[in-house]
Motif scaffolding. Sequence first.
Motif, PDB file in Angstrom:
ATOM      1  N   LEU A  13     178.556  37.331 -62.259  1.00 20.56           N
ATOM      2  CA  LEU A  13     179.700  36.794 -62.983  1.00 20.56           C
ATOM      3  C   LEU A  13     180.673  36.033 -62.095  1.00 20.56           C
ATOM      4  O   LEU A  13     181.302  35.072 -62.549  1.00 20.56           O
ATOM      5  CB  LEU A  13     180.435  37.919 -63.717  1.00 20.56           C
ATOM      6  CG  LEU A  13     179.675  38.548 -64.878  1.00 20.56           C
ATOM      7  CD1 LEU A  13     180.473  39.697 -65.478  1.00 20.56           C
ATOM      8  CD2 LEU A  13     179.365  37.522 -65.944  1.00 20.56           C
ATOM      9  N   MET A  16     179.435  32.529 -61.649  1.00 22.49           N
ATOM     10  CA  MET A  16     179.434  31.896 -62.968  1.00 22.49           C
ATOM     11  C   MET A  16     180.851  31.467 -63.363  1.00 22.49           C
ATOM     12  O   MET A  16     181.061  30.376 -63.880  1.00 22.49           O
ATOM     13  CB  MET A  16     178.864  32.851 -64.019  1.00 22.49           C
ATOM     14  CG  MET A  16     178.736  32.218 -65.398  1.00 22.49           C
ATOM     15  SD  MET A  16     178.054  33.340 -66.616  1.00 22.49           S
ATOM     16  CE  MET A  16     179.483  34.350 -66.937  1.00 22.49           C
ATOM     17  N   MET A  17     181.838  32.329 -63.090  1.00 26.75           N
ATOM     18  CA  MET A  17     183.213  31.977 -63.413  1.00 26.75           C
ATOM     19  C   MET A  17     183.687  30.795 -62.566  1.00 26.75           C
ATOM     20  O   MET A  17     184.417  29.925 -63.054  1.00 26.75           O
ATOM     21  CB  MET A  17     184.136  33.187 -63.217  1.00 26.75           C
ATOM     22  CG  MET A  17     183.974  34.234 -64.301  1.00 26.75           C
ATOM     23  SD  MET A  17     185.159  35.569 -64.168  1.00 26.75           S
ATOM     24  CE  MET A  17     184.378  36.608 -62.958  1.00 26.75           C
ATOM     25  N   GLN A  19     181.741  28.408 -61.484  1.00 22.35           N
ATOM     26  CA  GLN A  19     181.058  27.246 -62.054  1.00 22.35           C
ATOM     27  C   GLN A  19     181.749  26.767 -63.332  1.00 22.35           C
ATOM     28  O   GLN A  19     181.756  25.581 -63.629  1.00 22.35           O
ATOM     29  CB  GLN A  19     179.590  27.590 -62.344  1.00 22.35           C
ATOM     30  CG  GLN A  19     178.751  26.419 -62.764  1.00 22.35           C
ATOM     31  CD  GLN A  19     178.578  25.407 -61.650  1.00 22.35           C
ATOM     32  OE1 GLN A  19     178.576  25.730 -60.472  1.00 22.35           O
ATOM     33  NE2 GLN A  19     178.432  24.147 -62.019  1.00 22.35           N
ATOM     34  N   LEU A  20     182.350  27.696 -64.055  1.00 27.81           N
ATOM     35  CA  LEU A  20     183.061  27.338 -65.283  1.00 27.81           C
ATOM     36  C   LEU A  20     184.446  26.753 -65.003  1.00 27.81           C
ATOM     37  O   LEU A  20     185.158  26.391 -65.937  1.00 27.81           O
ATOM     38  CB  LEU A  20     183.192  28.562 -66.190  1.00 27.81           C
ATOM     39  CG  LEU A  20     181.883  29.050 -66.809  1.00 27.81           C
ATOM     40  CD1 LEU A  20     182.095  30.363 -67.544  1.00 27.81           C
ATOM     41  CD2 LEU A  20     181.316  28.003 -67.757  1.00 27.81           C
ATOM     42  N   GLY A  21     184.831  26.673 -63.731  1.00 29.10           N
ATOM     43  CA  GLY A  21     186.076  26.029 -63.370  1.00 29.10           C
ATOM     44  C   GLY A  21     187.241  26.966 -63.103  1.00 29.10           C
ATOM     45  O   GLY A  21     188.369  26.507 -62.935  1.00 29.10           O
ATOM     46  N   MET A  22     186.999  28.263 -63.075  1.00 19.79           N
ATOM     47  CA  MET A  22     188.089  29.191 -62.760  1.00 19.79           C
ATOM     48  C   MET A  22     188.455  29.079 -61.291  1.00 19.79           C
ATOM     49  O   MET A  22     187.613  28.766 -60.451  1.00 19.79           O
ATOM     50  CB  MET A  22     187.673  30.632 -63.055  1.00 19.79           C
ATOM     51  CG  MET A  22     187.600  30.981 -64.499  1.00 19.79           C
ATOM     52  SD  MET A  22     187.262  32.747 -64.638  1.00 19.79           S
ATOM     53  CE  MET A  22     187.947  33.074 -66.222  1.00 19.79           C
ATOM     54  N   SER A  27     188.649  34.376 -60.313  1.00 17.56           N
ATOM     55  CA  SER A  27     187.283  34.897 -60.361  1.00 17.56           C
ATOM     56  C   SER A  27     187.151  36.161 -59.529  1.00 17.56           C
ATOM     57  O   SER A  27     186.570  37.161 -59.974  1.00 17.56           O
ATOM     58  CB  SER A  27     186.312  33.824 -59.852  1.00 17.56           C
ATOM     59  OG  SER A  27     185.029  34.346 -59.714  1.00 17.56           O
TER      60      SER A  27
END
Length: 133
Positions: A13, A16-17, A19-22, A27
Amino acid sequence: MAGLMGVGGGIVLGPMMLQLGMLPQVSSATTALMVLLTSSCAAFGFVSSGVAPLSYAVPLGALTLGGGFLGKQLFSKLVKQYRCASLITLLLGGLIAASVVAVAVAGTLDMLARVEAGQPLRHILTFQHLCAA
């Protein structure tokens, strides 16, 4: 669900966070909270069932909390001083890489000890039962 939220889930996670722009700080904090909740529940279960002696659990828990707090304070200072939030990502990557090396070294040393003890290599390299002593 516990596997997704626990230590292994943090490895999945966290990136992934990112990569989602957090932000790396968000993160890292989210992953740390998930690991804290999951490991606290597991520790409570072990202590309440009597598997983990309270005389070990309390001092180790206190050391863990103290080390986590000091590490967080130190890392916050470093991020502010160098104005580089990617230090968090580099630290996580470095810890994962160090873990891979440690597991490889431990496995190699164990295999060499078994070879020296006279076990055949064919027996050492086959899959064993998970709960075998």
